[in-house]
Design a protein around this motif. Structure first.
Motif, PDB file in Angstrom:
ATOM      1  N   ARG A 281      -4.616  -6.143  -0.715  1.00  0.00           N
ATOM      2  CA  ARG A 281      -3.826  -5.578   0.381  1.00  0.00           C
ATOM      3  C   ARG A 281      -4.539  -5.713   1.712  1.00  0.00           C
ATOM      4  NH1 ARG A 281      -1.682  -0.130  -2.675  1.00  0.00           N
ATOM      5  NH2 ARG A 281      -0.067  -1.166  -3.901  1.00  0.00           N
TER       6      ARG A 281
ATOM      7  N   THR B 241      -7.511  -0.891  -9.412  1.00  0.00           N
ATOM      8  CA  THR B 241      -7.238  -0.290  -8.107  1.00  0.00           C
ATOM      9  C   THR B 241      -8.041  -0.976  -7.008  1.00  0.00           C
ATOM     10  OG1 THR B 241      -6.877   1.813  -9.242  1.00  0.00           O
ATOM     11  CG2 THR B 241      -7.180   1.914  -6.868  1.00  0.00           C
TER      12      THR B 241
ATOM     13  N   ALA C 164       0.432  -9.450  -5.660  1.00  0.00           N
ATOM     14  CA  ALA C 164      -0.359  -8.273  -6.023  1.00  0.00           C
ATOM     15  C   ALA C 164       0.548  -7.122  -6.444  1.00  0.00           C
ATOM     16  CB  ALA C 164      -1.243  -7.852  -4.854  1.00  0.00           C
ATOM     17  N   HIS C 165       1.654  -6.966  -5.755  1.00  0.00           N
ATOM     18  CA  HIS C 165       2.584  -5.885  -6.104  1.00  0.00           C
ATOM     19  C   HIS C 165       3.255  -6.134  -7.460  1.00  0.00           C
ATOM     20  CE1 HIS C 165       5.394  -2.611  -5.587  1.00  0.00           C
ATOM     21  NE2 HIS C 165       6.383  -3.451  -5.861  1.00  0.00           N
TER      22      HIS C 165
ATOM     23  N   ILE D  72      -6.394  -4.399  -6.202  1.00  0.00           N
ATOM     24  CA  ILE D  72      -5.163  -4.237  -5.418  1.00  0.00           C
ATOM     25  C   ILE D  72      -5.505  -3.884  -3.977  1.00  0.00           C
ATOM     26  CG2 ILE D  72      -3.098  -2.803  -5.132  1.00  0.00           C
ATOM     27  CD1 ILE D  72      -2.927  -2.654  -8.164  1.00  0.00           C
ATOM     28  N   THR D  73      -6.457  -2.982  -3.799  1.00  0.00           N
ATOM     29  CA  THR D  73      -6.861  -2.584  -2.447  1.00  0.00           C
ATOM     30  C   THR D  73      -7.436  -3.770  -1.688  1.00  0.00           C
ATOM     31  OG1 THR D  73      -7.343  -0.374  -3.276  1.00  0.00           O
ATOM     32  CG2 THR D  73      -8.266  -0.957  -1.130  1.00  0.00           C
TER      33      THR D  73
ATOM     34  N   ASN E 138       2.105  -7.848  -9.968  1.00  0.00           N
ATOM     35  CA  ASN E 138       1.131  -7.792 -11.063  1.00  0.00           C
ATOM     36  C   ASN E 138       0.213  -6.580 -10.960  1.00  0.00           C
ATOM     37  OD1 ASN E 138       1.792 -10.331 -12.400  1.00  0.00           O
ATOM     38  ND2 ASN E 138       1.207 -11.208 -10.441  1.00  0.00           N
ATOM     39  N   ARG E 139       0.685  -5.497 -10.415  1.00  0.00           N
ATOM     40  CA  ARG E 139      -0.162  -4.325 -10.194  1.00  0.00           C
ATOM     41  C   ARG E 139      -0.618  -3.676 -11.502  1.00  0.00           C
ATOM     42  NH1 ARG E 139       4.958  -3.178  -8.642  1.00  0.00           N
ATOM     43  NH2 ARG E 139       6.013  -1.479  -9.732  1.00  0.00           N
ATOM     44  N   GLN E 140       0.100  -3.870 -12.607  1.00  0.00           N
ATOM     45  CA  GLN E 140      -0.331  -3.291 -13.874  1.00  0.00           C
ATOM     46  C   GLN E 140      -1.559  -4.011 -14.440  1.00  0.00           C
ATOM     47  OE1 GLN E 140       3.014  -3.889 -13.385  1.00  0.00           O
ATOM     48  NE2 GLN E 140       3.606  -1.740 -13.139  1.00  0.00           N
TER      49      GLN E 140
END
Length: 191
Positions: free
Chosen positions: A185, A178, A169-170, A181-182, A172-174
């Motif tokens: 996480r 949001t 996830a980190h 990602i949340t 490929n965060r682009q």
């Protein structure tokens, strides 16, 4: 008679069929030697065949990268494709042929191979294969140990997978929103 070295005058992409044909001929030659002279393939080769296959994959991809740098894509592309799929052979056919190599070690070697390819080619797919192979090797090793069973210690089984998900996830965060990602996480932290 022939205008060039290629009698069929194919393009570069079609010329790579010759390289695939040579690879098939090498495999058939190997199978012929194995069937007619089995004493040549006993001992260490039979005991460590997964390591030999992984070494061939590493050498094939390294050779294809060198050929690609020199502009020889006719040879580089088939060697690269064959090298990419070669590590799947010992990981999928491990139980069919006896060897002295631990399966967790084979999966770790496969993870190292695909991790290297992921870094070299900036590929998410190869990174995913590396993570799956590494977690599979870890789970196979844990399964053999009697004290670290899944029901006794689930955290030992699930934390590496959750950390892999968090790292993916980190990285490929682009490409992720949001909310995605949340969610990833929180799933990783809850695990």
């Amino acid at each position: 008679m022939w205008r060039g070295r290629d009698p069929f005058q194919w393009e570069n992409l079609q010329r790579s069929l010759y390289v695939y044909a040579a690879e098939i001929a090498a495999v058939l030659l190997f199978a012929h030697a194995r069937l007619t002279a089995p004493w040549l393939f006993g001992g260490r080769f039979q005991a460590y065949w997964p390591v030999v296959i992984l070494l061939l994959a590493f050498v094939g991809v390294a050779l294809s990268e060198q050929l690609r740098k020199r502009g020889r894509t006719v040879l580089a592309d088939p060697l690269s494709r064959t090298g990419v799929f070669l590590p799947l052979l010992p990981s999928l056919a491990f139980g069919l042929v006896k060897s002295n190599v631990d399966y967790a070690g084979v999966l770790l070697g496969v993870a190292l191979f695909y991790g290297m390819l992921s870094i070299m080619r900036q590929s998410f797919g190869f990174g995913l294969l590396a993570v799956l192979a590494a977690n599979g090797g870890w789970w196979h090793w844990l399964q053999r140990t009697g004290d670290l069973g899944f029901y006794a210690h689930p955290q030992v089984w699930l934390i590496p997978a959750a950390l892999s998900l968090l790292a993916a996830a980190h990285i490929n965060r682009q490409q992720l929103s949001t909310e995605q990602i949340t969610t990833l996480r929180y799933v990783s932290l809850m695990t």
